[in-house]
Design a protein around this motif. Structure first.
Motif, PDB file in Angstrom:
ATOM      1  N   TRP A  41      39.472  31.463  35.544  1.00  0.00           N
ATOM      2  CA  TRP A  41      39.311  32.137  36.834  1.00  0.00           C
ATOM      3  C   TRP A  41      37.859  32.177  37.320  1.00  0.00           C
ATOM      4  CZ3 TRP A  41      42.676  36.232  34.083  1.00  0.00           C
ATOM      5  CH2 TRP A  41      44.028  35.867  34.189  1.00  0.00           C
ATOM      6  N   LEU A  42      36.893  31.815  36.453  1.00  0.00           N
ATOM      7  CA  LEU A  42      35.501  31.863  36.900  1.00  0.00           C
ATOM      8  C   LEU A  42      34.693  30.645  36.445  1.00  0.00           C
ATOM      9  CD1 LEU A  42      33.272  33.478  38.376  1.00  0.00           C
ATOM     10  CD2 LEU A  42      32.707  34.525  36.172  1.00  0.00           C
ATOM     11  N   VAL A  96      34.701  27.998  52.019  1.00  0.00           N
ATOM     12  CA  VAL A  96      35.515  29.192  52.251  1.00  0.00           C
ATOM     13  C   VAL A  96      35.420  29.588  53.721  1.00  0.00           C
ATOM     14  CG1 VAL A  96      35.765  31.662  51.758  1.00  0.00           C
ATOM     15  CG2 VAL A  96      35.289  30.059  49.888  1.00  0.00           C
ATOM     16  N   HIS A 113      41.989  27.287  44.151  1.00  0.00           N
ATOM     17  CA  HIS A 113      41.983  28.550  43.406  1.00  0.00           C
ATOM     18  C   HIS A 113      42.128  29.786  44.290  1.00  0.00           C
ATOM     19  CE1 HIS A 113      40.690  26.412  39.749  1.00  0.00           C
ATOM     20  NE2 HIS A 113      39.913  25.703  40.548  1.00  0.00           N
ATOM     21  N   LEU A 115      40.831  32.037  47.957  1.00  0.00           N
ATOM     22  CA  LEU A 115      39.587  32.526  48.557  1.00  0.00           C
ATOM     23  C   LEU A 115      38.758  33.359  47.583  1.00  0.00           C
ATOM     24  CD1 LEU A 115      39.453  34.115  52.075  1.00  0.00           C
ATOM     25  CD2 LEU A 115      38.314  35.236  50.174  1.00  0.00           C
ATOM     26  N   ALA A 116      39.383  34.324  46.919  1.00  0.00           N
ATOM     27  CA  ALA A 116      38.618  35.260  46.096  1.00  0.00           C
ATOM     28  C   ALA A 116      37.940  34.548  44.934  1.00  0.00           C
ATOM     29  CB  ALA A 116      39.539  36.371  45.579  1.00  0.00           C
ATOM     30  N   LEU A 119      35.013  32.582  46.224  1.00  0.00           N
ATOM     31  CA  LEU A 119      33.909  33.479  46.539  1.00  0.00           C
ATOM     32  C   LEU A 119      33.147  33.863  45.262  1.00  0.00           C
ATOM     33  CD1 LEU A 119      34.708  36.179  49.161  1.00  0.00           C
ATOM     34  CD2 LEU A 119      32.650  36.201  47.796  1.00  0.00           C
ATOM     35  N   ASN A 120      33.878  34.265  44.230  1.00  0.00           N
ATOM     36  CA  ASN A 120      33.230  34.615  42.957  1.00  0.00           C
ATOM     37  C   ASN A 120      32.492  33.425  42.357  1.00  0.00           C
ATOM     38  OD1 ASN A 120      34.078  37.313  42.884  1.00  0.00           O
ATOM     39  ND2 ASN A 120      36.040  36.767  41.951  1.00  0.00           N
TER      40      ASN A 120
END
Lengths: 350, 350
Positions: A41-42, A96, A113, A115-116, A119-120
């Motif tokens: 996720w990151l 984005v 993945h 938007l959020a 952004l991260n």
């Protein structure tokens, strides 16, 4: 101007150098990325853009300017890596903001993945860029390190000012714009971080902070503006596979590019209403047929020819400024590379 | 535990201090903001969150920890301002990622200015935070300054890891989670930047980098976790005007809060399917009726009582760690303020 045969040699020499720098920088960017959790996720998303081959123009400018003014490769490498990492962070957030689908020939982070996560990931890449820059400036005298950091801050704000203006023009549907507004926009949005900043930072580190930066800014601005106009034109006439982004993506977004501004100024009769109506729509309301219509009007009114000729004019000025900007630089392969950049951009629409 | 009368005094003393710090920090944040163009599309939006009164807990922790360990107010102020600016940058991006409508009693930046402008504003505030921190660390010895910077990088990555995990749980609809997962999440997402980081940086600057940081981390984690659970509870039972965000907003987003995790673990019969079906929906598919249904199940299964009691337990542990963490600190109003924080959080659900 350089002869055609020489130009072909220059262009392939520039491309070789960019490829070579790109490989080194890409490896260093990925080495700098943390290997922790959450990977899916990151940290894995953070690695995606930096592992896709890009042009590597920014780090190449920084490395060559630095060495041409007297720095070692070791002095410059980390700084060049930080520049390219920040560029990647900007790309992630830009995609984005623009709702773009493709970047460097593959889906954007937001498309894959969400938007959020995008952004991260953009925020995370910017943090890693800071870590890399901090390590790189450790070897410099503290005042010089501060000067380099302040260049990065300035560059980041100029870039955000440009991006914010571009978005503002789209959201508020500003139509009363000419080429001068466009140049001011890309001075902020593109030139500062693509050409001016890498050259300035290179010259500051190479010269120990004593070189006059004005001529470099003038060269960087003209060269960078031509580079951006080339990019805008490739979005209108290019090949998606080679270009790596959606062709006509700028038109779908209603981006105020130079050809669009030319069309806005020159459209006559019912075409004025057609263009203004188009710009007043949201992205979702711009059908492929409408986009094709605007694209055809650009041919009809010579907007694409105009933009190409405009960029050529700017490149001639850039060539004049080059000698002044690098008068105190050492001759050698780095200076040769920098000098060849103007014919390199030129060659792409010849 | 402290007697009720004393507790009332402590709470109002904490609130006075937070109000006073908040005013100073807010003024300094706005002073640090550039005044350039485009004002309407970048610099005015960048000022919005920093000018809305917030809790100011983070800068107050940093200031007091720094002074309690021997720093002057001048040593700490810029660092505390940078912490609060970064907090504001996080809030701006969080609100974009979550699609939130309200922040500190007024519409979010994304709601007013759109996604792209909010994204740029968040990036811009982070740049200004860096500028402020650079000025603030100039007065420190270079090694100490590096230590402080590395704390900021670590904090930023921990926070992003937490945010990315929270988003990942929602997107992948992860339902197999218990209180331990929640604690690990908020350790990253909240505690690091809300309590642990401000305390650590204060202790590092105050002690010149020699103090042991382990006990501070343990205190900060337990105190921060209780603080976050309180925030989760206020989102479920609070008053929108006082709270400043949408009540039940976390439920609409499907955020894995402690009460929700309790409900997931404890629901029986057809309620299991109801909760899982709810979590499987997108935000748009969660109607007010469905949200009210989940909220009612939380009462039925005692999930809110459970979370409150859980936080009280953590606060008792925080109180124990406090003495160890601040054993070498100077007595005085700063230490008194820090010691009063536990009863302050406690008082909010008593």
């Amino acid at each position: 101007m350089t002869s055609t045969a020489n130009r072909t040699d220059l262009v392939s020499a520039v491309e070789d150098r960019l490829r070579e720098v790109g490989k080194t920088i890409r490896r260093s960017m990925l080495d700098a990325m943390p290997d922790g959790e959450p990977s899916a996720w990151l940290y894995a998303p953070m690695r995606e853009y930096p592992s896709r081959p890009g042009k590597a123009l920014r780090p190449a400018l920084c490395l060559s300017a630095g060495r041409a003014f007297g720095a070692s490769s070791d002095d410059m490498l980390g700084i060049a890596v930080a520049i390219e990492l920040l560029h990647n962070a900007f790309l992630v957030h830009d995609d984005v903001a623009d709702g773009s689908e493709m970047r460097r020939g593959r889906p954007t982070l937001a498309a894959t993945h969400g938007l959020a996560a995008a952004l991260n990931a953009g925020d995370g890449i910017a943090v890693v860029a800071g870590q890399v820059l901090r390590r790189a400036t450790r070897r410099l005298d503290r005042d010089l390190a501060d000067l380099v950091w302040s260049e990065f801050d300035t560059m980041a704000l100029r870039t955000l000012e440009g991006q914010a203006t571009e978005v503002g023009w789209q959201i508020d549907n500003v139509a009363d714009l000419g080429p001068q507004d466009y140049l001011e926009l890309i001075m902020h949005k593109t030139c500062w971080y693509t050409t001016i900043h890498p050259l300035r930072v290179g010259a500051i580190v190479g010269s120990g902070g004593v070189i006059a930066l004005g001529p470099l800014v003038r060269f960087g601005f003209h060269f960078g503006a031509a580079f951006q106009i080339r990019d805008d034109l490739l979005n209108l006439v290019g090949n998606e596979r080679v270009y790596g982004k959606e062709i006509l993506g700028d038109l779908y977004e209603g981006k105020r590019t130079l050809p669009l501004m030319h069309l806005l100024e020159n459209a006559r009769g019912t075409d004025i209403a057609t263009v203004r109506d188009y710009l007043g729509r949201t992205r979702a309301e711009r059908s492929p047929e409408l986009v094709a219509g605007i694209r055809a009007l650009m041919d009809e009114y010579g907007s694409i020819t105009f933009a190409g000729e405009y960029a050529e004019g700017i490149l001639l000025v850039a060539e004049d400024y080059f000698e002044e900007a690098f008068a105190d630089a050492q001759s050698g392969p780095d200076l040769d590379f920098l000098r060849a950049l103007v014919p390199y951009v030129w060659a792409r629409w010849r």
